[in-house]
Design an enzyme around this catalytic site. Sequence first.
Site, short mmCIF file in Angstrom:
data_model
loop_
_atom_site.label_atom_id
_atom_site.label_comp_id
_atom_site.label_asym_id
_atom_site.label_seq_id
_atom_site.Cartn_x
_atom_site.Cartn_y
_atom_site.Cartn_z
N CYS A 159 28.48 41.63 38.94
CA CYS A 159 29.08 42.06 39.79
C CYS A 159 29.46 40.62 41.13
O CYS A 159 29.55 40.17 41.09
CB CYS A 159 28.65 43.61 39.56
N ASP A 216 38.58 43.20 31.72
CA ASP A 216 38.16 43.12 33.87
C ASP A 216 39.41 43.44 34.42
O ASP A 216 39.87 42.51 34.50
CB ASP A 216 37.64 42.60 33.92
N HIS A 246 35.08 45.63 33.10
CA HIS A 246 33.82 44.96 34.67
C HIS A 246 33.23 46.20 33.95
O HIS A 246 33.64 46.80 33.82
CB HIS A 246 34.58 45.25 35.44
#
Length: 279
Positions: A159, A216, A246
């Site tokens: 991330c 995502d 994600h």
Amino acid sequence: MRAVSPDATRRRLGAAASAGFALAVLPVSATTITTSAAGLVTDNVGIPRPDGTLPAYVARPAKPSGLLPVILVVQEIFGVHAHIRDLCRRLAHAGYFAIAPELYFRQGNPSLIHDIPTLMSGIVARVPDEQVMADLDATLAWAAAHGADDGRAGITGFCWGGRITWLYAARQAAVKAAVAWYGRLDGERTALAPTQPVDIAGKLRIPVLGLYGAEDTGIGKPQVDAMRAALEGTASRIVVYPGAGHGFNADYRPGYHPEAARDGWARMLAWFAANGVKP
């Protein structure tokens, strides 16, 4: 509906925090993986910096036969919470000296913030990229002085840490390979974050494997396509998993995608091994 008292809520949040998860990720999913520390040495350490002590979590095999290859593990936006520590233990079981520095330590403690908008504005947006790069350099040097082989060094990030991994790969040739998990590829350029990964794709000093989810919503196909085009002719590449969103490796969250997570982990280990970061 039965009312929940503020005291009960505080007790629940305190219990979760003591279990090592950031408050902003509650509730934790039933799919959460907990990796044993059996056969490992794990520790919370401090890395001296000019303006303070950088905390870090270390996991390594308890009985190495020599110096260990080192993997820098770069946190999500939530800091070095239970999931990131667990990933360090998984890497240690694979034969690595894994170290995850607390890269927000000057700006605040993300584990105590209850919501993502406050976390982003109060801490994450205040962290300079250059500070992070220097802290990672210091972390690598500390590891080399404490049983790691910096000649076999890699970096992986998740991330927020995925973006940092791309940037570090353009800065530091002392690491041999990098794996970026669903890190942002483009976005606003600011005084603290003046460069995005797509800007430095042609300047990467080491091969990077990017792992992304096709679903995502924050890192869409145009971003991924632009990065792939920028990487043409380099040793780096991107893998996109259909059906994954994600954070697909974050087993403590609802978006966990087991098949993509397992494949991504296997690809990461193979990528490190193929590029000279092998136990």
